[in-house]
Design an enzyme around this catalytic site. Sequence first.
Site, PDB file in Angstrom:
ATOM      1  N   GLU A  67       0.342  72.924   9.541  1.00 17.74           N
ATOM      2  CA  GLU A  67       1.136  72.215   9.847  1.00 17.74           C
ATOM      3  C   GLU A  67       2.328  72.602   8.764  1.00 17.74           C
ATOM      4  O   GLU A  67       3.044  71.037   8.131  1.00 17.74           O
ATOM      5  CB  GLU A  67       0.929  69.868  10.113  1.00 17.74           C
ATOM      6  CG  GLU A  67       0.006  70.281  11.553  1.00 17.74           C
ATOM      7  CD  GLU A  67       1.294  69.970  11.815  1.00 17.74           C
ATOM      8  OE1 GLU A  67       2.045  68.965  11.506  1.00 17.74           O
ATOM      9  OE2 GLU A  67       1.022  70.666  12.967  1.00 17.74           O
ATOM     10  N   HIS A  81       0.155  63.456   8.234  1.00 17.59           N
ATOM     11  CA  HIS A  81      -0.616  64.948   7.140  1.00 17.59           C
ATOM     12  C   HIS A  81      -0.895  64.192   5.617  1.00 17.59           C
ATOM     13  O   HIS A  81      -0.524  62.453   5.430  1.00 17.59           O
ATOM     14  CB  HIS A  81       1.325  65.152   6.868  1.00 17.59           C
ATOM     15  CG  HIS A  81       1.477  66.211   7.971  1.00 17.59           C
ATOM     16  ND1 HIS A  81       2.646  65.881   8.991  1.00 17.59           N
ATOM     17  CD2 HIS A  81       1.260  66.539   9.058  1.00 17.59           C
ATOM     18  CE1 HIS A  81       2.491  66.644   9.662  1.00 17.59           C
ATOM     19  NE2 HIS A  81       2.088  66.915   9.542  1.00 17.59           N
ATOM     20  N   CYS A 125       9.353  64.337   3.952  1.00 15.91           N
ATOM     21  CA  CYS A 125       9.088  64.932   5.352  1.00 15.91           C
ATOM     22  C   CYS A 125      10.013  66.196   5.087  1.00 15.91           C
ATOM     23  O   CYS A 125      10.181  66.793   5.735  1.00 15.91           O
ATOM     24  CB  CYS A 125       8.611  63.538   6.094  1.00 15.91           C
ATOM     25  SG  CYS A 125       7.355  63.149   6.078  1.00 15.91           S
TER      26      CYS A 125
END
Length: 440
Positions: A174, A242, A364
């Site tokens: 990720e 995350h 993000c």
Amino acid sequence: MNYSEYNFDGLIGPTHNYAGLSFGNIASATNAGAASNPKEAALQGLAKMRAAMEMGLKQGFLPPQDRPHLKTLRALGFSGTDKQIIEKAAKAEPQLLANCYAASTMWTANAGTVAPSPDTGDGKVHFTAANLAANFHRSIEADTTSRVLKHIFKDEKYFVHHPPLPGGMHFGDEGAANHGRLCKNHDDKGVHLFVYGQDGEKFPARQKLRASEAVARNHLLDPAHTIFAQQSTTALDAGAFHNDVVGVANGAVLFLHEQSFADRNAAYAAIREKAPFVEIIEAPAAAISLEDCIKSYLFNSQLLTLPASNGAGGEMALLLPQESKENPRVKAFVDETVSRNNPINRVIYKNVRESMRNGGGPACLRLRVVLSEEEAAAADRRFILDDAKITALENWVNAHYRDRIAPEDLSDPALMEESFAAMEALTVLLGMGKFFDFQR
């Protein structure tokens, strides 16, 4: 050699919508089916980039990807003209169509992992685009992400690009959302902190240990300067899909929640052994719950080292979402943290609500890339922002973006046509040529 950190933000695309595609992302699920405002989303993102530039920080951007992704729909058996493909997919597989419309490339913390040249065995900057195997709508980004990174950082004298990891979920990667670099200064050899997960009782882990280990090998990182730590399943099941939802690393500071790691003591011991210069600033669970973290995205803030030219060399600022200011417990903790004797002494709150409603805070939206002056000069300068360029992007958004997309709009081929027209105009603005799949 003089090194600087560049934040490359994702430019939010014209099909930004709330389809609720990300399992384990509470904000995404909560707002599924609501109407979005792509124009406001993109302008909010650009305003955040402008705020970083006004602090004297270096700012770049990555373009959106072409959506809807007709190449994927064709590969899955839909044929005919572009318009016919949309109509057929909307009738037979509306959820699949929503996946191919997702503007999720905006969250460039998931674009890939970057290792700067002071840390790598060959002295080059290494990039690995993330395979994002955990979610279909994100997994289709990887090829274009690789192409974008190679386009911006193409000089082989300075840059090395690795393909996304193979193996699907077995090597689920990720990107930088589960990776941080600790260092005294940007030009020092850094310590790389990779955080991986194990499936919780409610939600699956997206970042696999083997993926982190493979990226570290490909980037020629020194094992003595590399740490692998497991995220706590408590945080994962609370909605920290995350690690950057519960912690952020920057320079000599690790800012995180007490319940970030599965074995807090072992993780801290490893960090203090390999990076003894690091100051750990921890939010105790008694003061800030994981629920507060997830709702406010306190730790999905940008922790930024202010440039010495501002008279604040080594000092740091937190760039937080407005939701952190609106949570009284989080706001009190932030105020108390800034008042203490530590490097974090400035706070900026920005409105990124359109992104937040899909579960993406300020951190993000950006990929950090540390570059020397020579490396920065070798990068494509069209993707490094100044006031004129950011104004041009704002004008482009205002000219091409809708201010409302509802779920039923995805079945209308007019949205596809508008999106492609916007992306065509952007490639002209940036001199990219026929870059995206829909143009080929």
